[in-house]
Motif scaffolding. Structure first.
Motif, short mmCIF file in Angstrom:
data_model
loop_
_atom_site.label_atom_id
_atom_site.label_comp_id
_atom_site.label_asym_id
_atom_site.label_seq_id
_atom_site.Cartn_x
_atom_site.Cartn_y
_atom_site.Cartn_z
N THR A 131 0.85 -1.20 0.00
CA THR A 131 0.00 0.00 0.00
C THR A 131 0.88 1.25 0.00
O THR A 131 2.03 1.20 0.45
N PRO A 132 0.35 2.37 -0.50
CA PRO A 132 1.17 3.59 -0.53
C PRO A 132 1.24 4.22 0.86
O PRO A 132 0.42 3.91 1.73
N TYR A 135 -1.63 9.29 -0.33
CA TYR A 135 -2.43 9.38 -1.55
C TYR A 135 -2.85 10.83 -1.70
O TYR A 135 -2.90 11.57 -0.71
N SER A 136 -3.13 11.25 -2.92
CA SER A 136 -3.52 12.64 -3.09
C SER A 136 -4.83 12.74 -3.86
O SER A 136 -5.21 11.84 -4.60
N GLU A 145 -2.71 16.10 -0.08
CA GLU A 145 -2.08 14.81 0.23
C GLU A 145 -2.49 14.33 1.62
O GLU A 145 -2.58 15.11 2.56
N TYR A 148 -1.78 7.36 4.39
CA TYR A 148 -2.50 6.09 4.30
C TYR A 148 -1.81 5.15 5.26
O TYR A 148 -0.62 4.88 5.13
#
Ligand code: ZN
Length: 265
Positions: A131-132, A135-136, A145, A148
């Motif tokens: 997973t990142p 996120y934006s 932004e 996460y």
């Protein structure tokens, strides 16, 4: 020495590479752990509080989340609590209360909003899920932004994980990982695990402020059975059934907003 280096050439290269990878990922991990999310206070915010104001042992720990206060705090008027980020891997569960924090202005009563309810779970991402970290979202005012995180409390803050987690007030047996799941820790325990302490702080807050309604926002995958649903304790039936009827009637039939997904109970 020369002979040793020659004989173990491959091992030395491998160890050096492993150390470089550990250093890079270690720096990244520590940096992410201490990066604070940026939220812009809406015009309706009248005060900021901390979870530790309601349970002192959280003071100075990573779990001491901010509480946004909107409204008068008049004890004669009703108060409600909105929780975002109980599960930091469910972005809409944070974005919904964030939008409210930024936009609502009250004429009556008080709304308390916590956006990072399990703050420890915002300090890492779950291993092997790719997973990142961030996120934006594009908005008319530019890109925003957000962090996460993971579903559970960071193992740094709560260790070890038992094979079976026994929920302390009901005796229900759950999988070991749920010992770090805030959504399985209520009503909390003052001398319990980190996650139980956070739950205890929230329960103290609800009792002290005489909160009449707490809404905990989550997100689910499309195939999940409780999508677009309001889940409530059976004791709260008399509040929830009229609320759902009104939401569905007004949004879908009166306003006829086709973007609206009917909400289930
Ligand atoms: Zn959830």
């Amino acid at each position: 020495m020369k002979k040793f280096l020659k004989e173990h050439q491959l091992s030395i290269i491998f160890i050096a590479l492993a150390l470089i990878v550990a250093l890079i990922t270690g720096i990244q991990y520590v940096k992410f752990r201490y990066t604070e999310a940026i939220f812009v206070q809406g015009p309706g915010v009248t005060e900021m509080q901390k979870l530790s104001d309601y349970y002192a042992p959280l003071k100075g720990t990573i779990g001491d989340a901010d509480i946004y206060v909107l409204g008068s705090q008049d004890p004669n008027e009703p108060s409600i609590l909105l929780l975002g980020g109980t599960h930091p891997n469910e972005p809409s569960g944070q974005l919904a209360p964030l939008l409210l924090m930024e936009n609502i202005e009250l004429t009556n009563g008080t709304v308390y909003i916590i956006l990072e309810t399990n703050k420890s779970a915002y300090t890492y991402s779950f291993p092997q899920e790719a997973t990142p970290e961030y996120y934006s979202i594009e908005t008319p005012f530019g890109s925003r932004e957000f962090k996460y995180g993971a579903r559970a409390t960071n193992a740094i803050d709560q260790w070890p994980i038992p094979d079976i987690y026994v929920h302390q007030s009901t005796g229900q047996k759950l999988s070991g990982i749920d010992t770090r799941n805030l959504n399985r820790a209520f009503p909390g325990k003052s001398n319990g695990t980190y996650t139980e302490k956070v739950a205890q702080a929230i329960v103290n807050f609800v009792n002290e402020k005489d909160i009449i309604l707490t809404l905990d926002f989550h997100e689910a995958a499309p195939e999940y059975a409780v999508n677009n649903a309001l889940i409530y304790h059976e004791r709260a039936r008399d509040t929830n059934i009229p609320a759902i009827m009104r939401m569905n009637l007004e949004s879908y039939w009166v306003e006829y907003d086709t973007r609206f997904a009917p909400i289930k109970l």
